[in-house]
Design a protein around this motif. Structure first.
Motif, PDB file in Angstrom:
ATOM      1  N   LEU A 198       0.820  -1.034   0.026  1.00 49.17           N
ATOM      2  CA  LEU A 198       0.007  -0.051   0.152  1.00 49.17           C
ATOM      3  C   LEU A 198       0.832   1.330   0.082  1.00 49.17           C
ATOM      4  N   VAL A 199       0.251   2.247  -0.514  1.00 50.54           N
ATOM      5  CA  VAL A 199       0.753   3.722  -0.381  1.00 50.54           C
ATOM      6  C   VAL A 199      -0.328   4.460   0.368  1.00 50.54           C
ATOM      7  N   ILE A 200       0.086   5.039   1.378  1.00 53.97           N
ATOM      8  CA  ILE A 200      -0.780   5.756   2.497  1.00 53.97           C
ATOM      9  C   ILE A 200      -0.325   7.346   2.208  1.00 53.97           C
ATOM     10  N   VAL A 201      -1.596   7.958   2.313  1.00 50.43           N
ATOM     11  CA  VAL A 201      -1.597   9.482   1.941  1.00 50.43           C
ATOM     12  C   VAL A 201      -2.158   9.938   3.457  1.00 50.43           C
ATOM     13  N   LEU A 202      -1.195  10.518   4.189  1.00 55.17           N
ATOM     14  CA  LEU A 202      -1.952  10.836   5.679  1.00 55.17           C
ATOM     15  C   LEU A 202      -2.057  12.683   5.561  1.00 55.17           C
ATOM     16  N   ASP A 203      -3.193  13.076   5.674  1.00 57.75           N
ATOM     17  CA  ASP A 203      -3.493  14.455   6.144  1.00 57.75           C
ATOM     18  C   ASP A 203      -3.308  14.504   7.516  1.00 57.75           C
ATOM     19  N   ILE A 204      -1.928  15.120   7.688  1.00 62.10           N
ATOM     20  CA  ILE A 204      -1.437  15.600   9.161  1.00 62.10           C
ATOM     21  C   ILE A 204      -2.341  16.422   9.935  1.00 62.10           C
ATOM     22  N   GLU A 205      -2.947  17.581   9.294  1.00 62.23           N
ATOM     23  CA  GLU A 205      -3.899  18.166  10.266  1.00 62.23           C
ATOM     24  C   GLU A 205      -5.101  17.559  10.692  1.00 62.23           C
ATOM     25  N   SER A 206      -5.689  16.850   9.899  1.00 59.72           N
ATOM     26  CA  SER A 206      -7.154  16.120  10.101  1.00 59.72           C
ATOM     27  C   SER A 206      -6.662  14.497  10.534  1.00 59.72           C
ATOM     28  N   ASN A 207      -5.478  14.119  10.429  1.00 57.49           N
ATOM     29  CA  ASN A 207      -5.151  12.646  10.805  1.00 57.49           C
ATOM     30  C   ASN A 207      -5.918  11.667   9.904  1.00 57.49           C
ATOM     31  N   GLN A 208      -6.417  12.223   8.614  1.00 57.37           N
ATOM     32  CA  GLN A 208      -7.383  11.160   7.732  1.00 57.37           C
ATOM     33  C   GLN A 208      -6.355  10.625   6.911  1.00 57.37           C
ATOM     34  N   GLN A 209      -6.615   9.314   6.482  1.00 61.86           N
ATOM     35  CA  GLN A 209      -5.727   8.649   5.497  1.00 61.86           C
ATOM     36  C   GLN A 209      -6.536   8.068   4.435  1.00 61.86           C
ATOM     37  N   ARG A 210      -5.706   8.034   3.306  1.00 53.28           N
ATOM     38  CA  ARG A 210      -6.373   7.546   1.887  1.00 53.28           C
ATOM     39  C   ARG A 210      -5.369   6.678   1.429  1.00 53.28           C
ATOM     40  N   PHE A 211      -5.898   5.541   0.830  1.00 51.44           N
ATOM     41  CA  PHE A 211      -4.754   4.474   0.263  1.00 51.44           C
ATOM     42  C   PHE A 211      -4.601   4.199  -1.013  1.00 51.44           C
ATOM     43  N   PHE A 212      -3.728   4.238  -1.540  1.00 51.84           N
ATOM     44  CA  PHE A 212      -3.394   3.495  -3.051  1.00 51.84           C
ATOM     45  C   PHE A 212      -3.078   2.142  -3.016  1.00 51.84           C
ATOM     46  N   GLU A 213      -3.931   1.563  -3.953  1.00 51.04           N
ATOM     47  CA  GLU A 213      -3.836  -0.143  -3.692  1.00 51.04           C
ATOM     48  C   GLU A 213      -3.479  -0.675  -4.945  1.00 51.04           C
ATOM     49  N   GLY A 214      -2.848   0.220  -5.833  1.00 54.21           N
ATOM     50  CA  GLY A 214      -2.466  -0.166  -7.155  1.00 54.21           C
ATOM     51  C   GLY A 214      -1.213  -1.274  -7.382  1.00 54.21           C
ATOM     52  N   HIS A 215      -0.582  -1.555  -6.305  1.00 51.69           N
ATOM     53  CA  HIS A 215       0.404  -2.918  -6.150  1.00 51.69           C
ATOM     54  C   HIS A 215      -0.116  -4.143  -5.572  1.00 51.69           C
ATOM     55  N   ASP A 216       0.794  -5.161  -6.120  1.00 52.30           N
ATOM     56  CA  ASP A 216       0.609  -6.343  -5.769  1.00 52.30           C
ATOM     57  C   ASP A 216       1.819  -7.018  -4.883  1.00 52.30           C
ATOM     58  N   ASN A 217       2.733  -6.103  -4.644  1.00 51.82           N
ATOM     59  CA  ASN A 217       3.948  -6.458  -3.958  1.00 51.82           C
ATOM     60  C   ASN A 217       4.409  -5.292  -3.263  1.00 51.82           C
ATOM     61  N   ASP A 218       5.597  -5.630  -2.165  1.00 46.94           N
ATOM     62  CA  ASP A 218       5.995  -4.306  -1.563  1.00 46.94           C
ATOM     63  C   ASP A 218       6.573  -3.302  -2.472  1.00 46.94           C
ATOM     64  N   VAL A 219       6.011  -2.105  -1.963  1.00 46.59           N
ATOM     65  CA  VAL A 219       6.312  -0.756  -2.555  1.00 46.59           C
ATOM     66  C   VAL A 219       7.747  -0.285  -1.969  1.00 46.59           C
ATOM     67  N   CYS A 220       8.485  -0.031  -2.972  1.00 47.68           N
ATOM     68  CA  CYS A 220       9.935   0.143  -2.441  1.00 47.68           C
ATOM     69  C   CYS A 220      10.629   1.500  -2.517  1.00 47.68           C
ATOM     70  N   CYS A 221       9.806   2.362  -2.970  1.00 50.60           N
ATOM     71  CA  CYS A 221       9.681   3.935  -3.276  1.00 50.60           C
ATOM     72  C   CYS A 221       8.583   4.645  -3.703  1.00 50.60           C
ATOM     73  N   VAL A 222       8.701   5.732  -3.274  1.00 52.59           N
ATOM     74  CA  VAL A 222       7.424   6.760  -3.699  1.00 52.59           C
ATOM     75  C   VAL A 222       8.141   8.146  -3.880  1.00 52.59           C
ATOM     76  N   SER A 223       7.666   8.657  -5.017  1.00 55.11           N
ATOM     77  CA  SER A 223       8.037  10.112  -5.426  1.00 55.11           C
ATOM     78  C   SER A 223       6.680  11.054  -5.546  1.00 55.11           C
ATOM     79  N   TRP A 224       7.032  12.349  -5.110  1.00 54.01           N
ATOM     80  CA  TRP A 224       5.735  13.215  -4.867  1.00 54.01           C
ATOM     81  C   TRP A 224       5.929  14.522  -6.025  1.00 54.01           C
ATOM     82  N   ASN A 225       5.294  14.778  -6.878  1.00 58.60           N
ATOM     83  CA  ASN A 225       5.293  16.134  -7.615  1.00 58.60           C
ATOM     84  C   ASN A 225       4.228  16.861  -7.145  1.00 58.60           C
TER      85      ASN A 225
END
Length: 79
Positions: free
Chosen positions: A11-38
């Motif tokens: 999974l990749v988790i997007v955490l809104d730090i102010e509200s403590n709400q999480q969203r999840f990206f579930e597009g992978h079927d094996n361990d995620v080893c890197c994430v980049s944000w633009n």
């Protein structure tokens, strides 16, 4: 928004730090080893490890606002 993006297993988790709400990206079927944000394009790219017996590792490019995938790129390596 103050957000933090991080991987946990497949999974990749997007955490809104102010509200403590999480969203999840579930597009992978094996361990995620890197994430980049633009921040300008508001896109994420996340890569996973190679699954045995598949075409190879791949990268997903997706929008963190909706946590939906837009494109998947399979990386082939010569042997």
């Amino acid at each position: 928004n103050k957000e933090c993006v991080y991987p946990v297993a497949a999974l990749v988790i997007v955490l809104d730090i102010e509200s403590n709400q999480q969203r999840f990206f579930e597009g992978h079927d094996n361990d995620v080893c890197c994430v980049s944000w633009n921040e300008t394009q508001r896109l994420c790219a996340s890569g996973q490890t190679d699954s045995r017996g598949t075409d190879g590792p791949y990268v997903c490019v997706w929008a963190p606002d909706a946590c939906q995938g837009g494109a998947t790129y399979v990386l082939h390596h010569g042997r």
